[in-house]
Design a protein around this motif. Structure first.
Motif, PDB file in Angstrom:
ATOM      1  N   ASP A   9       0.630  -1.339  -0.085  1.00 32.18           N
ATOM      2  CA  ASP A   9       0.062  -0.157   0.031  1.00 32.18           C
ATOM      3  C   ASP A   9       0.884   1.444   0.011  1.00 32.18           C
ATOM      4  OD1 ASP A   9       1.141  -0.375   2.595  1.00 32.18           O
ATOM      5  OD2 ASP A   9      -0.809   0.329   3.532  1.00 32.18           O
ATOM      6  N   GLN A  10       2.173   1.255  -0.185  1.00 33.16           N
ATOM      7  CA  GLN A  10       3.094   2.298  -0.188  1.00 33.16           C
ATOM      8  C   GLN A  10       3.896   2.364  -1.542  1.00 33.16           C
ATOM      9  OE1 GLN A  10       5.438   2.609   3.217  1.00 33.16           O
ATOM     10  NE2 GLN A  10       3.984   2.117   4.459  1.00 33.16           N
ATOM     11  N   PHE A  11       4.045   3.387  -1.854  1.00 28.75           N
ATOM     12  CA  PHE A  11       4.881   3.952  -3.070  1.00 28.75           C
ATOM     13  C   PHE A  11       6.209   3.168  -2.984  1.00 28.75           C
ATOM     14  CE2 PHE A  11       7.599   5.924  -6.246  1.00 28.75           C
ATOM     15  CZ  PHE A  11       6.706   6.113  -7.164  1.00 28.75           C
ATOM     16  N   ASP A  12       7.028   2.510  -3.862  1.00 29.37           N
ATOM     17  CA  ASP A  12       7.997   2.091  -3.896  1.00 29.37           C
ATOM     18  C   ASP A  12       9.124   3.123  -3.868  1.00 29.37           C
ATOM     19  OD1 ASP A  12      10.653   0.757  -3.980  1.00 29.37           O
ATOM     20  OD2 ASP A  12      10.038  -0.679  -5.800  1.00 29.37           O
ATOM     21  N   ARG A  13       9.654   3.556  -2.576  1.00 25.75           N
ATOM     22  CA  ARG A  13      10.619   4.741  -2.674  1.00 25.75           C
ATOM     23  C   ARG A  13      11.952   4.598  -3.179  1.00 25.75           C
ATOM     24  NH1 ARG A  13       8.555   8.596   0.418  1.00 25.75           N
ATOM     25  NH2 ARG A  13       6.698   8.352   1.782  1.00 25.75           N
ATOM     26  N   ARG A  14      12.266   3.118  -3.587  1.00 28.81           N
ATOM     27  CA  ARG A  14      13.568   3.259  -4.172  1.00 28.81           C
ATOM     28  C   ARG A  14      13.487   3.659  -5.570  1.00 28.81           C
ATOM     29  NH1 ARG A  14      13.748  -3.303  -3.929  1.00 28.81           N
ATOM     30  NH2 ARG A  14      11.196  -2.707  -4.443  1.00 28.81           N
ATOM     31  N   LEU A  15      12.369   3.956  -6.216  1.00 29.23           N
ATOM     32  CA  LEU A  15      12.259   4.608  -7.531  1.00 29.23           C
ATOM     33  C   LEU A  15      12.252   5.977  -7.713  1.00 29.23           C
ATOM     34  CD1 LEU A  15       9.060   2.192  -8.762  1.00 29.23           C
ATOM     35  CD2 LEU A  15      11.421   1.920  -9.490  1.00 29.23           C
ATOM     36  N   ILE A  16      12.043   6.741  -6.334  1.00 31.53           N
ATOM     37  CA  ILE A  16      11.934   8.029  -6.347  1.00 31.53           C
ATOM     38  C   ILE A  16      13.157   8.831  -6.846  1.00 31.53           C
ATOM     39  CG2 ILE A  16      11.519  10.025  -4.982  1.00 31.53           C
ATOM     40  CD1 ILE A  16       9.718   8.550  -3.146  1.00 31.53           C
ATOM     41  N   ARG A 128       2.039   5.470 -12.779  1.00 27.90           N
ATOM     42  CA  ARG A 128       0.960   4.556 -13.393  1.00 27.90           C
ATOM     43  C   ARG A 128       1.022   3.093 -12.716  1.00 27.90           C
ATOM     44  NH1 ARG A 128      -3.905   6.369 -13.492  1.00 27.90           N
ATOM     45  NH2 ARG A 128      -4.075   8.318 -14.914  1.00 27.90           N
ATOM     46  N   THR A 129       2.150   2.565 -12.804  1.00 30.04           N
ATOM     47  CA  THR A 129       2.354   1.108 -12.407  1.00 30.04           C
ATOM     48  C   THR A 129       2.193   1.281 -11.050  1.00 30.04           C
ATOM     49  OG1 THR A 129       4.837   1.117 -12.622  1.00 30.04           O
ATOM     50  CG2 THR A 129       3.403   0.391 -14.544  1.00 30.04           C
ATOM     51  N   GLU A 130       2.967   2.018 -10.335  1.00 34.73           N
ATOM     52  CA  GLU A 130       2.783   1.954  -8.607  1.00 34.73           C
ATOM     53  C   GLU A 130       1.395   2.164  -8.232  1.00 34.73           C
ATOM     54  OE1 GLU A 130       5.391   1.632  -6.027  1.00 34.73           O
ATOM     55  OE2 GLU A 130       5.523   0.257  -7.791  1.00 34.73           O
ATOM     56  N   GLY A 131       0.669   3.148  -8.976  1.00 39.53           N
ATOM     57  CA  GLY A 131      -0.887   3.308  -8.657  1.00 39.53           C
ATOM     58  C   GLY A 131      -1.510   2.063  -8.718  1.00 39.53           C
ATOM     59  N   ARG A 132      -1.257   1.458  -9.811  1.00 38.99           N
ATOM     60  CA  ARG A 132      -1.920   0.029  -9.907  1.00 38.99           C
ATOM     61  C   ARG A 132      -1.669  -1.006  -8.754  1.00 38.99           C
ATOM     62  NH1 ARG A 132      -0.608   0.185 -15.728  1.00 38.99           N
ATOM     63  NH2 ARG A 132      -2.416   1.163 -16.800  1.00 38.99           N
ATOM     64  N   ARG A 133      -0.432  -1.047  -8.452  1.00 37.89           N
ATOM     65  CA  ARG A 133       0.145  -1.827  -7.314  1.00 37.89           C
ATOM     66  C   ARG A 133      -0.510  -1.410  -5.962  1.00 37.89           C
ATOM     67  NH1 ARG A 133       3.644  -2.235  -3.699  1.00 37.89           N
ATOM     68  NH2 ARG A 133       4.664  -0.356  -4.090  1.00 37.89           N
ATOM     69  N   THR A 134      -0.719  -0.149  -5.705  1.00 34.12           N
ATOM     70  CA  THR A 134      -0.844   0.117  -4.451  1.00 34.12           C
ATOM     71  C   THR A 134      -2.533   0.315  -4.229  1.00 34.12           C
ATOM     72  OG1 THR A 134      -0.348   2.584  -4.863  1.00 34.12           O
ATOM     73  CG2 THR A 134       1.403   1.150  -4.009  1.00 34.12           C
ATOM     74  N   GLY A 135      -3.093   0.513  -5.409  1.00 37.83           N
ATOM     75  CA  GLY A 135      -4.503   0.936  -5.479  1.00 37.83           C
ATOM     76  C   GLY A 135      -4.818   2.280  -4.835  1.00 37.83           C
ATOM     77  N   LYS A 136      -3.562   3.175  -5.127  1.00 38.34           N
ATOM     78  CA  LYS A 136      -3.757   4.486  -4.841  1.00 38.34           C
ATOM     79  C   LYS A 136      -3.646   5.196  -6.027  1.00 38.34           C
ATOM     80  CE  LYS A 136      -2.308   4.150  -0.141  1.00 38.34           C
ATOM     81  NZ  LYS A 136      -1.044   4.814   1.036  1.00 38.34           N
TER      82      LYS A 136
END
Length: 469
Positions: A9-16, A128-136
């Motif tokens: 439920d959290q954005f993968d911060r390694r990508l930031i 977009r892909t992280e939005g799909r993964r986290t549902g946010k």
């Protein structure tokens, strides 16, 4: 990527960090060059009408390349395009550092323009892909961080560029690309997922045979190149350039309407009025922004008598206000009010140029830059947030690339205008002409904002009814 699995439920911060760093390569190179144009012109004995090609070459390459690379990101995933782009930027840094003449520098800027095309589409794709993964579906904090970082380096770039020039000469603004590109290559290789990884995770559908539209890409590029070459030197003898742009544009429209998997789906784009208006707002806003970045900075050096480093320091208030404005407004969904305030501030700041001359106090100049910092901080952010919800999710790379294309079209128009206004040098008369022109652009931006009813909603619709019919 590393083996650690991010919380569901959290954005993968390694990508930031790789997302931000890749997106920064273009604004860093755009803004640092602002204070290097005068010393480069002196080094090669080139007038402003020639050194302006260092600006135009980058934006022309980027304006053409952004949607092309964005479409490739949509089809093949972000990682490969990100790494290839970073490698091009590093090579351009070496070429610029060793360039024996102005023509070689222009080539280096073209390579930088092409190399920086992947960073922003890749970042939006990952969002977009992280939005799909986290549902946010509304990563406001990440979008704000992306916008703030770009704003920081867009405005602090002249200051950094001035300091680099003082220490290592104008070639340092090219050399700095080498460590930046190296960081992108390392972080991108370690942290950005491949398309196959995303498919295996179910975050993107499995891709069948890739269907490119090379003819559409070539026609699109030819249309932009011929139109911008004419704008860079408007005269009767080059009448064939706008004619060629119109012909190529007509062929491009015909090709895209007849191609099942078009490079730019004009049927969807034509029905998506909110997204089209976002693109119009983007070009108007950045005509003003880049006119100031290059025209006003050059005037500070040639017309006001500051050194490159002093001119960069004078731009710092713009940087501070832009960052503060973005940080304060980043989480607010009220797009319309942000854009209204930004457009009004642009009109005020541009009108203020009419009162500026060589005897104007430094305090008054700083006050003018403070006003300009407001639209610098909120207009681009509002347009980016609008696009996130308006664009077709399956074409987020191409759509975000087009947003950057319109950004750089604004920069190219600004460059053409500055070349006309400062044909004999960056004097006060040309600055006043620039003020009238940019004030008109700001006023038109305000009109476009006021007529766009979709901005009244906190989340702009992704498509209009016409687009989904």
């Amino acid at each position: 990527m590393a083996s650690r699995t991010p919380p569901p439920d959290q954005f993968d911060r390694r990508l930031i960090v790789p997302m931000i760093l890749g997106s920064l390569l273009n604004p860093v190179n755009s803004s640092m060059l602002a204070v290097a144009l005068v010393p480069i012109g002196i080094a090669f004995g080139a007038p402003p009408s020639e050194t302006i090609w260092l600006v135009s070459a980058l934006y022309l390459a980027t304006a053409v390349g952004q949607p092309v690379v964005g479409r490739l990101v949509d089809l093949f995933g972000p990682k490969t395009l990100y790494l290839v782009g970073a490698a091009l930027v590093g090579a351009a840094g070496v070429l610029g550092a060793l360039a024996p003449n102005l023509g070689t520098l222009v080539l280096a800027r073209v390579l930088i323009g092409l190399g920086t095309c992947a960073g922003y589409p890749a970042a939006m794709y990952l969002l977009r892909t992280e939005g799909r993964r986290t549902g946010k579906d509304s990563p406001a904090a990440i979008l704000s961080a992306l916008a703030i970082s770009v704003q920081v380096f867009s405005v602090v770039g002249p200051t950094i560029g001035g300091l680099l020039i003082d220490v290592g000469g104008w070639r340092a603004v090219f050399t700095v690309n080498i460590p930046l590109a190296a960081a992108c290559l390392v972080l991108g290789a370690l942290r950005i997922p491949t398309r196959r990884t995303l498919e295996a995770s179910g975050l993107v559908p499995e891709r069948g045979p890739a269907r490119l539209d090379p003819l559409g890409m070539v026609l699109f590029g030819g249309m932009l190149v011929t139109a911008m070459l004419f704008l860079m030197d408007v005269q009767a003898s080059t009448w064939y350039l706008p004619v060629a742009a119109v012909v190529l544009g007509a062929l491009f429209v015909r090709q895209e309407l007849r191609t099942p998997d078009a490079f730019i789906d004009l049927r969807v784009l034509g029905g998506n009025t909110p997204l089209l208006l976002t693109y119009v707002r983007q070009i108007l806003a950045y005509v003003v922004s880049y006119s100031f970045l290059y025209g006003f900075t050059s005037w500070l050096e040639a017309g006001y008598g500051l050194t490159a480093s002093q001119a960069g320091l004078v731009m710092l208030p713009l940087f501070a206000v832009a960052i503060l404005t973005t940080a304060l407004s980043g989480r607010s969904p009220a797009l319309r009010s942000k854009l209204v305030v930004g457009a009004i501030a642009q009109v005020v700041a541009c009108s203020g140029l009419l009162l500026v001359d060589a005897d104007t106090s430094l305090v008054a100049i700083v006050c003018l830059l403070v006003v300009l910092g407001v639209p610098q901080g909120i207009v681009g952010l509002a347009n980016q947030n609008a696009l996130y919800f308006q664009a077709d999710p399956d074409r987020i790379g191409a759509s975000s690339g087009l947003l950057r294309t319109f950004t750089y079209l604004g920069a190219l128009v600004a460059s053409a205008a500055n070349a006309a206004f400062f044909r004999g040098g960056a004097d006060t008369s040309g600055l006043h002409d620039m003020g009238l022109f940019t004030a008109a652009c700001g006023a038109l931006l305000l009109v476009v904002v006021l007529v766009d009813r979709s901005l009244s909603r906190s989340r702009p619709s992704r498509r209009t009814a016409g687009a989904t019919a």
